[in-house]
Motif scaffolding. Structure first.
Motif, short mmCIF file in Angstrom:
data_model
loop_
_atom_site.label_atom_id
_atom_site.label_comp_id
_atom_site.label_asym_id
_atom_site.label_seq_id
_atom_site.Cartn_x
_atom_site.Cartn_y
_atom_site.Cartn_z
N THR A 76 0.83 -1.20 0.00
CA THR A 76 0.00 0.00 0.00
C THR A 76 0.87 1.25 0.00
O THR A 76 1.78 1.38 0.82
CB THR A 76 -0.90 0.02 1.25
N ILE A 77 0.58 2.15 -0.94
CA ILE A 77 1.30 3.41 -1.01
C ILE A 77 0.30 4.56 -0.92
O ILE A 77 -0.70 4.59 -1.65
CB ILE A 77 2.10 3.54 -2.32
N ASN A 78 0.57 5.48 0.00
CA ASN A 78 -0.28 6.66 0.14
C ASN A 78 -0.18 7.50 -1.13
O ASN A 78 0.91 7.91 -1.53
CB ASN A 78 0.17 7.47 1.36
N LYS A 81 1.44 11.01 -0.82
CA LYS A 81 2.89 10.94 -0.57
C LYS A 81 3.64 10.44 -1.80
O LYS A 81 4.78 10.84 -2.04
CB LYS A 81 3.16 10.06 0.65
N ARG A 124 9.27 1.50 -0.23
CA ARG A 124 7.87 1.93 -0.16
C ARG A 124 7.59 2.62 1.17
O ARG A 124 6.88 3.63 1.22
CB ARG A 124 6.94 0.73 -0.35
N ASN A 125 8.15 2.11 2.26
CA ASN A 125 7.96 2.74 3.56
C ASN A 125 8.67 4.09 3.64
O ASN A 125 8.24 4.98 4.37
CB ASN A 125 8.45 1.81 4.68
N ASN A 128 6.31 6.37 1.91
CA ASN A 128 5.17 6.59 2.80
C ASN A 128 5.55 7.37 4.06
O ASN A 128 4.70 7.62 4.92
CB ASN A 128 4.55 5.25 3.22
#
Length: 219
Positions: A76-78, A81, A124-125, A128
Protein backbone atom coordinates in the motif's frame (compact mmCIF):
# COMPACT_ATOMS: atom_id res chain seq x y z
CA UNK A 1 23.60 6.20 -14.94
CA UNK A 2 22.42 8.66 -17.64
CA UNK A 3 19.94 6.20 -19.16
CA UNK A 4 19.38 3.67 -16.42
CA UNK A 5 18.00 6.09 -13.80
CA UNK A 6 15.20 7.46 -16.06
CA UNK A 7 14.39 3.91 -17.24
CA UNK A 8 14.25 2.63 -13.67
CA UNK A 9 12.10 5.57 -12.57
CA UNK A 10 9.68 5.10 -15.46
CA UNK A 11 9.43 1.37 -14.78
CA UNK A 12 8.61 1.89 -11.11
CA UNK A 13 6.17 4.77 -11.37
CA UNK A 14 4.65 4.79 -14.87
CA UNK A 15 2.45 1.73 -15.04
CA UNK A 16 4.82 -1.10 -15.95
CA UNK A 17 3.79 -3.05 -12.88
CA UNK A 18 1.06 -4.93 -14.75
CA UNK A 19 3.72 -6.46 -17.00
CA UNK A 20 5.89 -7.78 -14.17
CA UNK A 21 5.37 -11.49 -13.59
CA UNK A 22 6.58 -13.81 -10.85
CA UNK A 23 10.11 -14.81 -11.79
CA UNK A 24 9.97 -17.79 -9.47
CA UNK A 25 7.64 -19.39 -12.04
CA UNK A 26 9.15 -18.09 -15.28
CA UNK A 27 12.88 -17.76 -15.87
CA UNK A 28 14.66 -14.81 -17.47
CA UNK A 29 15.27 -16.65 -20.75
CA UNK A 30 11.60 -17.57 -21.06
CA UNK A 31 10.51 -14.01 -20.37
CA UNK A 32 12.92 -12.58 -22.91
CA UNK A 33 12.19 -15.19 -25.58
CA UNK A 34 8.45 -14.64 -25.27
CA UNK A 35 8.85 -10.88 -25.39
CA UNK A 36 6.52 -10.56 -22.39
CA UNK A 37 8.57 -7.73 -20.90
CA UNK A 38 9.69 -6.00 -24.09
CA UNK A 39 7.78 -2.81 -23.24
CA UNK A 40 9.23 -2.47 -19.73
CA UNK A 41 11.80 0.38 -19.92
CA UNK A 42 14.43 -1.10 -17.59
CA UNK A 43 14.27 -4.43 -19.44
CA UNK A 44 14.81 -2.80 -22.82
CA UNK A 45 17.86 -0.97 -21.50
CA UNK A 46 19.47 -4.00 -19.87
CA UNK A 47 18.87 -6.56 -22.62
CA UNK A 48 19.57 -4.25 -25.58
CA UNK A 49 18.41 -4.54 -29.15
CA UNK A 50 19.15 -8.26 -29.42
CA UNK A 51 16.71 -9.01 -26.61
CA UNK A 52 19.32 -10.99 -24.69
CA UNK A 53 21.07 -10.63 -21.37
CA UNK A 54 24.32 -12.54 -21.66
CA UNK A 55 26.30 -10.83 -18.92
CA UNK A 56 25.75 -12.57 -15.58
CA UNK A 57 25.65 -9.22 -13.77
CA UNK A 58 23.02 -7.82 -16.14
CA UNK A 59 20.94 -10.96 -15.75
CA UNK A 60 21.13 -10.73 -11.99
CA UNK A 61 20.27 -7.02 -11.98
CA UNK A 62 17.30 -7.74 -14.23
CA UNK A 63 16.01 -10.51 -11.95
CA UNK A 64 16.50 -8.46 -8.81
CA UNK A 65 14.97 -5.31 -10.30
CA UNK A 66 11.85 -7.06 -11.55
CA UNK A 67 11.36 -8.74 -8.17
CA UNK A 68 11.84 -5.35 -6.48
CA UNK A 69 9.21 -3.71 -8.71
CA UNK A 70 6.76 -6.57 -8.24
CA UNK A 71 7.04 -6.37 -4.46
CA UNK A 72 7.06 -2.57 -4.39
CA UNK A 73 3.70 -2.46 -6.18
CA UNK A 74 2.18 -5.24 -4.05
CA UNK A 75 1.97 -3.09 -0.94
CA UNK A 76 0.00 0.00 0.00
CA UNK A 77 1.30 3.41 -1.01
CA UNK A 78 -0.28 6.66 0.14
CA UNK A 79 -1.30 8.44 -3.08
CA UNK A 80 -0.55 11.94 -1.81
CA UNK A 81 2.89 10.94 -0.57
CA UNK A 82 3.62 9.11 -3.81
CA UNK A 83 2.76 12.22 -5.83
CA UNK A 84 4.91 14.31 -3.49
CA UNK A 85 7.85 11.93 -3.92
CA UNK A 86 7.53 11.77 -7.70
CA UNK A 87 7.48 15.57 -7.89
CA UNK A 88 10.63 15.67 -5.78
CA UNK A 89 12.70 13.32 -7.92
CA UNK A 90 11.28 14.69 -11.20
CA UNK A 91 12.37 18.20 -10.25
CA UNK A 92 15.77 17.25 -8.83
CA UNK A 93 17.98 15.01 -10.99
CA UNK A 94 20.67 14.85 -8.32
CA UNK A 95 18.15 13.55 -5.79
CA UNK A 96 16.82 11.00 -8.30
CA UNK A 97 20.34 9.74 -9.02
CA UNK A 98 21.26 9.64 -5.34
CA UNK A 99 18.20 7.65 -4.29
CA UNK A 100 17.30 5.54 -7.33
CA UNK A 101 20.98 5.01 -8.09
CA UNK A 102 21.56 3.67 -4.59
CA UNK A 103 18.60 1.31 -4.91
CA UNK A 104 19.99 -0.06 -8.20
CA UNK A 105 23.44 -0.58 -6.69
CA UNK A 106 21.88 -2.46 -3.78
CA UNK A 107 19.82 -4.63 -6.13
CA UNK A 108 22.86 -5.39 -8.28
CA UNK A 109 24.71 -6.67 -5.21
CA UNK A 110 21.87 -8.94 -4.10
CA UNK A 111 21.96 -12.67 -4.73
CA UNK A 112 18.74 -13.76 -3.02
CA UNK A 113 15.48 -12.42 -4.46
CA UNK A 114 14.14 -12.25 -0.93
CA UNK A 115 16.52 -9.39 -0.17
CA UNK A 116 15.24 -7.40 -3.14
CA UNK A 117 11.72 -7.86 -1.77
CA UNK A 118 12.87 -6.46 1.57
CA UNK A 119 14.50 -3.47 -0.15
CA UNK A 120 11.24 -2.84 -2.03
CA UNK A 121 9.31 -2.76 1.23
CA UNK A 122 11.87 -0.42 2.78
CA UNK A 123 11.67 1.89 -0.23
CA UNK A 124 7.87 1.93 -0.16
CA UNK A 125 7.96 2.74 3.56
CA UNK A 126 10.41 5.54 2.80
CA UNK A 127 7.99 7.03 0.27
CA UNK A 128 5.17 6.59 2.80
CA UNK A 129 7.37 8.53 5.29
CA UNK A 130 7.39 5.67 7.79
CA UNK A 131 11.20 5.85 7.70
CA UNK A 132 13.51 8.62 6.55
CA UNK A 133 16.34 8.37 4.01
CA UNK A 134 19.02 7.77 6.64
CA UNK A 135 16.98 4.89 8.06
CA UNK A 136 16.48 3.48 4.57
CA UNK A 137 20.26 3.49 4.07
CA UNK A 138 20.89 1.95 7.49
CA UNK A 139 18.23 -0.73 7.11
CA UNK A 140 19.30 -1.62 3.57
CA UNK A 141 22.84 -2.16 4.88
CA UNK A 142 21.42 -4.48 7.54
CA UNK A 143 19.57 -6.36 4.79
CA UNK A 144 22.89 -6.77 2.95
CA UNK A 145 24.54 -8.36 6.00
CA UNK A 146 21.51 -10.38 7.12
CA UNK A 147 21.45 -14.15 6.73
CA UNK A 148 18.14 -15.06 5.09
CA UNK A 149 17.98 -18.14 7.31
CA UNK A 150 17.94 -15.85 10.37
CA UNK A 151 14.64 -14.24 9.34
CA UNK A 152 12.65 -17.04 10.94
CA UNK A 153 14.43 -16.43 14.24
CA UNK A 154 13.79 -12.68 13.94
CA UNK A 155 10.10 -13.33 13.23
CA UNK A 156 9.77 -15.58 16.28
CA UNK A 157 11.35 -12.96 18.53
CA UNK A 158 9.12 -10.24 17.06
CA UNK A 159 5.94 -12.28 17.60
CA UNK A 160 6.95 -13.41 21.08
CA UNK A 161 7.28 -17.07 20.10
CA UNK A 162 10.94 -17.00 21.16
CA UNK A 163 11.94 -15.35 24.43
CA UNK A 164 15.03 -17.32 25.31
CA UNK A 165 17.56 -19.59 23.66
CA UNK A 166 16.46 -22.87 25.19
CA UNK A 167 16.02 -25.45 22.45
CA UNK A 168 17.54 -23.31 19.73
CA UNK A 169 20.95 -22.58 18.26
CA UNK A 170 22.78 -19.54 19.56
CA UNK A 171 24.55 -18.43 16.41
CA UNK A 172 21.49 -16.92 14.62
CA UNK A 173 20.73 -14.85 17.72
CA UNK A 174 24.36 -13.78 18.01
CA UNK A 175 24.32 -12.68 14.36
CA UNK A 176 21.10 -10.71 14.87
CA UNK A 177 22.60 -9.12 17.98
CA UNK A 178 25.71 -8.12 16.02
CA UNK A 179 23.42 -6.22 13.61
CA UNK A 180 21.82 -4.34 16.49
CA UNK A 181 18.44 -6.02 16.01
CA UNK A 182 18.16 -7.94 19.29
CA UNK A 183 19.27 -7.60 22.89
CA UNK A 184 20.41 -10.58 24.93
CA UNK A 185 20.73 -11.15 28.66
CA UNK A 186 21.94 -14.11 30.65
CA UNK A 187 19.93 -15.77 33.39
CA UNK A 188 20.77 -18.84 35.49
CA UNK A 189 17.98 -21.43 35.67
CA UNK A 190 18.02 -23.82 38.62
CA UNK A 191 16.43 -27.19 38.01
CA UNK A 192 13.95 -28.40 40.66
CA UNK A 193 15.09 -31.26 42.88
CA UNK A 194 18.51 -31.05 41.28
CA UNK A 195 21.68 -29.25 42.22
CA UNK A 196 22.42 -28.59 38.57
CA UNK A 197 21.60 -25.39 36.75
CA UNK A 198 21.77 -24.04 33.24
CA UNK A 199 22.29 -20.57 31.88
CA UNK A 200 19.82 -19.36 29.27
CA UNK A 201 20.18 -16.33 27.05
CA UNK A 202 17.03 -14.21 26.98
CA UNK A 203 16.29 -12.27 23.81
CA UNK A 204 14.13 -9.33 22.78
CA UNK A 205 14.10 -6.92 19.87
CA UNK A 206 15.79 -3.54 20.13
CA UNK A 207 13.75 -0.50 19.09
CA UNK A 208 15.65 -0.55 15.80
CA UNK A 209 15.02 -4.28 15.45
CA UNK A 210 11.28 -3.83 15.81
CA UNK A 211 11.14 -1.02 13.27
CA UNK A 212 13.41 -2.91 10.89
CA UNK A 213 11.20 -6.01 10.99
CA UNK A 214 8.03 -3.99 10.42
CA UNK A 215 9.44 -2.09 7.46
CA UNK A 216 11.02 -5.02 5.57
CA UNK A 217 7.65 -6.73 5.41
CA UNK A 218 4.77 -5.90 3.10
CA UNK A 219 2.07 -3.65 4.49
Amino acid sequence: MDQIIPSFKKTIFDGSKDSIMDLTELGIDSLLDDGILKDVPIVGLLVGVKNTAQNIHDRNLLRQTLKFIQEFNSGTINEEKLIKYKEKINSDNRKAEEELGRVLIILNNNIELEKSKMIANLYRNYINEVINWDEFCEFSEIVRMLFISDLLCLRKIYTGQMKDTSGTSLYPIDRLASLGLVNTSMKAIFISNNSNSRTDKYVNLTSIGGKFYQTINRN
